[in-house]
Design an enzyme around this catalytic site. Sequence first.
Site, PDB file in Angstrom:
ATOM      1  N   GLU A  56       0.851  -1.193   0.000  1.00 44.85           N
ATOM      2  CA  GLU A  56       0.000   0.000   0.000  1.00 44.85           C
ATOM      3  C   GLU A  56       0.888   1.245   0.000  1.00 44.85           C
ATOM      4  O   GLU A  56       1.952   1.266   0.638  1.00 44.85           O
ATOM      5  CB  GLU A  56      -0.894  -0.018   1.241  1.00 44.85           C
ATOM      6  CG  GLU A  56      -1.894   1.124   1.307  1.00 44.85           C
ATOM      7  CD  GLU A  56      -2.756   1.072   2.564  1.00 44.85           C
ATOM      8  OE1 GLU A  56      -3.872   1.614   2.536  1.00 44.85           O
ATOM      9  OE2 GLU A  56      -2.302   0.495   3.580  1.00 44.85           O
ATOM     10  N   LYS A 111     -10.210   0.637  -1.920  1.00 44.13           N
ATOM     11  CA  LYS A 111     -10.233   0.216  -0.515  1.00 44.13           C
ATOM     12  C   LYS A 111     -11.568   0.581   0.138  1.00 44.13           C
ATOM     13  O   LYS A 111     -11.984   1.739   0.129  1.00 44.13           O
ATOM     14  CB  LYS A 111      -9.080   0.873   0.235  1.00 44.13           C
ATOM     15  CG  LYS A 111      -8.927   0.445   1.683  1.00 44.13           C
ATOM     16  CD  LYS A 111      -7.703   1.129   2.301  1.00 44.13           C
ATOM     17  CE  LYS A 111      -7.484   0.706   3.740  1.00 44.13           C
ATOM     18  NZ  LYS A 111      -6.297   1.385   4.326  1.00 44.13           N
ATOM     19  N   CYS A 127      -4.897  -3.565   3.579  1.00 43.52           N
ATOM     20  CA  CYS A 127      -4.570  -3.146   4.936  1.00 43.52           C
ATOM     21  C   CYS A 127      -5.719  -3.330   5.934  1.00 43.52           C
ATOM     22  O   CYS A 127      -6.001  -4.434   6.380  1.00 43.52           O
ATOM     23  CB  CYS A 127      -4.077  -1.704   4.901  1.00 43.52           C
ATOM     24  SG  CYS A 127      -3.075  -1.221   6.336  1.00 43.52           S
TER      25      CYS A 127
END
Length: 266
Positions: free
Chosen positions: A43, A116, A156
């Site tokens: 990321e 995301k 994440c």
Amino acid sequence: MLTCTAAAIQMISTPEVADNLATAARLIAEAAGRGAQLVVLPEYFAIMGARDTDKLAVQETYGNGRLQDFLAGEAARYGIWLVGGTIPLASDDAGRVRNSCLAFDPFGACVARYDKIHLFGFDNGSERYAEADTIVPGAEPVAFDTPFGRVGLAVCYDLRFPELFRREQLDIWALPAAFTATTGRAHWEVLLRARAIENQCYVVASGQGGVHPTGRETFGHSLIADPWGQLLDVLPQGEGVVQAELKASQLERVRKTLPALQHRRL
């Protein structure tokens, strides 16, 4: 699923895009030289700014831009499937971007885009993060097909939401991340192994790992976990490549010996 070699690249990205791209290129070349067919960048691989708003200055329109050209070029150069960590893509909100994970095939074509969904928020009094201030969340899970199986994309903080990983039975999950040192020490490995175990799949997790020029510290420990939850390779800190063979026989063995996915009732 067919057996393949996968690599997770760990970086300590800086505010300088050119420097980060040079590092990514070097590590991609290393992974490809060692036979990797699937490579995952972390990321924010292209920029870890001094301020959260710094990424707005390098945002791109989907389908056009320096960062996307770089990823497409690297995938085609080495004939690999490349999961391009995340890059900032333009949104309808001028003050916020999408934190987007793009996947490229061995010819350099973008075959998947995942924005995301879950945005990190954390405040323990000394550390504070609020991704929603500069990022517009995505809405849809994304997976793509390869010759060696179907690959899901997560980023994440998504790791903390197991329902995302339950939406579809996949062979491999690619997870770029920039976990903080604080939360990483407590939860990173156990969450990744849990996602691999409960979904009986491989997890290729690529992180930022070290003290950045801005002073921010990320946890690292990029790793590859198999469907039994075993760690096939891990890199605690620093730049480098984590690499392992994702064996079809191991996936089949686990799912046959303990057919938990067939036993689901909820």
